[in-house]
Design an enzyme around this catalytic site. Structure first.
Site, mmCIF file in Angstrom:
data_model
loop_
_atom_site.group_PDB
_atom_site.id
_atom_site.type_symbol
_atom_site.label_atom_id
_atom_site.label_comp_id
_atom_site.label_asym_id
_atom_site.label_seq_id
_atom_site.Cartn_x
_atom_site.Cartn_y
_atom_site.Cartn_z
ATOM 1 N N ASN A 7 0.869 -1.181 0.000
ATOM 2 C CA ASN A 7 0.000 0.000 0.000
ATOM 3 C C ASN A 7 0.905 1.229 0.000
ATOM 4 O OD1 ASN A 7 -1.782 2.051 0.512
ATOM 5 N ND2 ASN A 7 -2.712 1.116 2.313
ATOM 6 N N ARG A 91 -2.649 -2.096 -3.382
ATOM 7 C CA ARG A 91 -3.824 -1.249 -3.189
ATOM 8 C C ARG A 91 -3.737 -0.087 -4.182
ATOM 9 N NH1 ARG A 91 -4.904 3.513 0.950
ATOM 10 N NH2 ARG A 91 -7.062 3.851 0.385
ATOM 11 N N HIS A 180 -12.816 3.612 0.103
ATOM 12 C CA HIS A 180 -12.820 2.638 1.218
ATOM 13 C C HIS A 180 -13.567 1.350 0.822
ATOM 14 C CE1 HIS A 180 -12.766 6.268 4.192
ATOM 15 N NE2 HIS A 180 -11.529 5.829 4.019
ATOM 16 N N ARG A 241 -11.153 16.745 6.963
ATOM 17 C CA ARG A 241 -11.932 17.051 5.750
ATOM 18 C C ARG A 241 -13.346 17.492 6.117
ATOM 19 N NH1 ARG A 241 -10.659 11.505 2.703
ATOM 20 N NH2 ARG A 241 -8.913 11.213 4.123
ATOM 21 N N GLU A 384 -8.266 -4.504 5.422
ATOM 22 C CA GLU A 384 -8.157 -4.288 3.978
ATOM 23 C C GLU A 384 -7.037 -5.137 3.380
ATOM 24 O OE1 GLU A 384 -9.199 0.289 3.322
ATOM 25 O OE2 GLU A 384 -8.351 -0.123 5.275
#
Ligand code: AMP
Length: 400
Positions: A7, A91, A180, A241, A384
């Site tokens: 990743n 990823r 996600h 965010r 993940e």
């Protein structure tokens, strides 16, 4: 077969090695400060102490070389040679509308991902650098790309089309993509296993609440809506965010504050969210400590965050005409007892009843709703990397 999961971020890289015969994690690690002074790799063979090495790494190829050395090291390695690694799972954040599933990386795939760079300028370039470095260093090992956007490709047009001139969709690909996806898919599968009900009989709402946060509506195993949009800025309030805001605010602030090009975007991505509201931190642990000290803006930040999660839960219950279970995952979802209380408070009429005793738990797969509640509340730590390894294993096995 052993699988290496990569990743890649712009200056950091996370990796894991898993044995897919039993899905056991063998080693994991993190490379930080790639291309900067003080590049460092932290490697952990499971069951052994962490090993840290500060060594110059100018680019992602240097970083992957260090990973490969650590993985084969006599003392803390987990393979005798790289020939034991049967596949590498990468990823990749954005696949646009091109891929709804993981794929074997070919020249054509790389070209398609390069075309998506415009859609994910911060994420896809480092992902591609990691792929290029691995292909150079392991030319005979199958490489598989697993996309954050793929799981959301099942959304119907009414969920992904924005109400702006349609040609912006056809000309520029402006639509909801969602992110996600690997996490939402993993927890949905685990929810089905925990409840012992087939995914195609379930209506699920999965809340991935971490530093980045998103909610998905998953009906009969397929994502039908998700809160992140064209970019990972839309939807829930996040660490830094803003999530959903009135788009007119952007031009208004730009004019009022006389902001140069690009700064508004930076403010919405890096200086907003619970950090922006509280002025304290983007980390929920810091916010809760501040609340203990009587900080009202920290409390307000937590309330605004919870309000937005509740808002989406309500919306998705309406979209699916009901819901069997709500899943909490990622850093905040898995660990934050108080936030789960704030989110689930006073939703009894919807069949959502949190058990305050069962809720006092962190990072463990468990049911936290009251016995008699119509909607099950599930806490499921996300994984993940395991999903990426599974897809890499499954695609690489079919090549033999
Ligand atoms: P993630 O992006 O999934 O790694 O989540 C990271 C975030 O999870 C952190 O920024 C914290 O806000 C939150 N977090 C982690 N542990 C806890 C905890 N014990 N209590 C509250 N929040 C936590």
């Amino acid at each position: 077969m052993k699988v290496l999961v990569i990743n890649c971020g712009s200056s950091s890289l996370k990796y894991q090695v898993l044995d897919m015969t039993n899905e056991m994690l063998l080693a994991k690690g993190l490379v930080e400060r790639i291309g900067m002074e003080g590049s460092v790799i932290t490697h952990e063979k499971i069951g052994m102490d962490k090993f840290k090495l500060v060594t110059p790494m100018e680019d992602h190829k240097d970083a992957i070389e260090q990973v490969l050395m650590a993985v084969q090291d006599k003392n803390h390695g987990v393979v005798a040679s790289m020939n034991e690694i049967g596949a590498v799972g990468h990823r990749v954040v954005h696949a646009g509308e091109k891929y709804a599933e993981s794929v074997l990386i070919t020249e054509e795939v790389i070209k398609a991902l390069e075309e998506c760079i415009e859609l994910a300028p911060l994420h896809n370039p480092p992902n591609l650098l990691g792929i290029a470095a691995c292909r150079q260093l392991m030319p005979n090992t199958p490489m598989i790309a697993v996309f954050d956007t793929a799981f959301h490709q099942t959304m119907p047009p009414e969920s992904y089309i924005y109400a702006i001139p349609y040609e912006y969709y056809t000309k520029h690909g402006i639509r909801r993509y969602g992110f996600h996806g690997t996490s939402h898919k993993y927890v949905a599968q685990r929810a089905s296993a925990m409840l012992n009900i087939n995914l195609d009989e379930l209506k699920l709402i999965t809340c991935h609440l971490g530093n980045g946060a998103s909610v998905s509506a998953i009906k009969r195993g397929k994502c039908i809506d998700t809160s992140m949009g064209f970019t990972p800025l839309e939807g829930l309030v996040m660490g830094t965010r803003s999530g959903d805001i009135d788009p007119a605010i952007v031009t208004y602030i730009r004019e009022k504050e006389n902001l140069p090009q690009g700064v508004a975007n930076e403010i919405l991505n890096k200086k907003s969210g619970v950090l922006g509201i509280s002025g304290v931190s983007s980390d929920f642990r810091d916010l809760e400590a501040a609340v203990e000290d009587g900080n009202e803006r920290a409390m307000l930040a937590l309330q605004v965050f919870a309000h937005k999660v509740r808002f989406y839960i309500g919306a998705y219950i309406a979209e699916m005409n009901g819901c069997d279970a709500i899943v909490f995952t990622a850093g905040v979802g898995e660990n934050d007892v108080m936030m789960r209380e704030l989110i689930c408070n006073n939703l009894g009429n919807l069949g959502i009843k949190l058990d305050p005793i069962k809720n006092k738990v962190r990072g463990k797969e468990t049911i936290i709703s009251m016995e008699d509640a119509k909607v099950k509340l599930l806490l499921i730590p996300t994984n993940e990397e395991l999903m990426i390894a599974r897809d890499a294993y499954s695609i690489a096995s079919r090549l033999k």
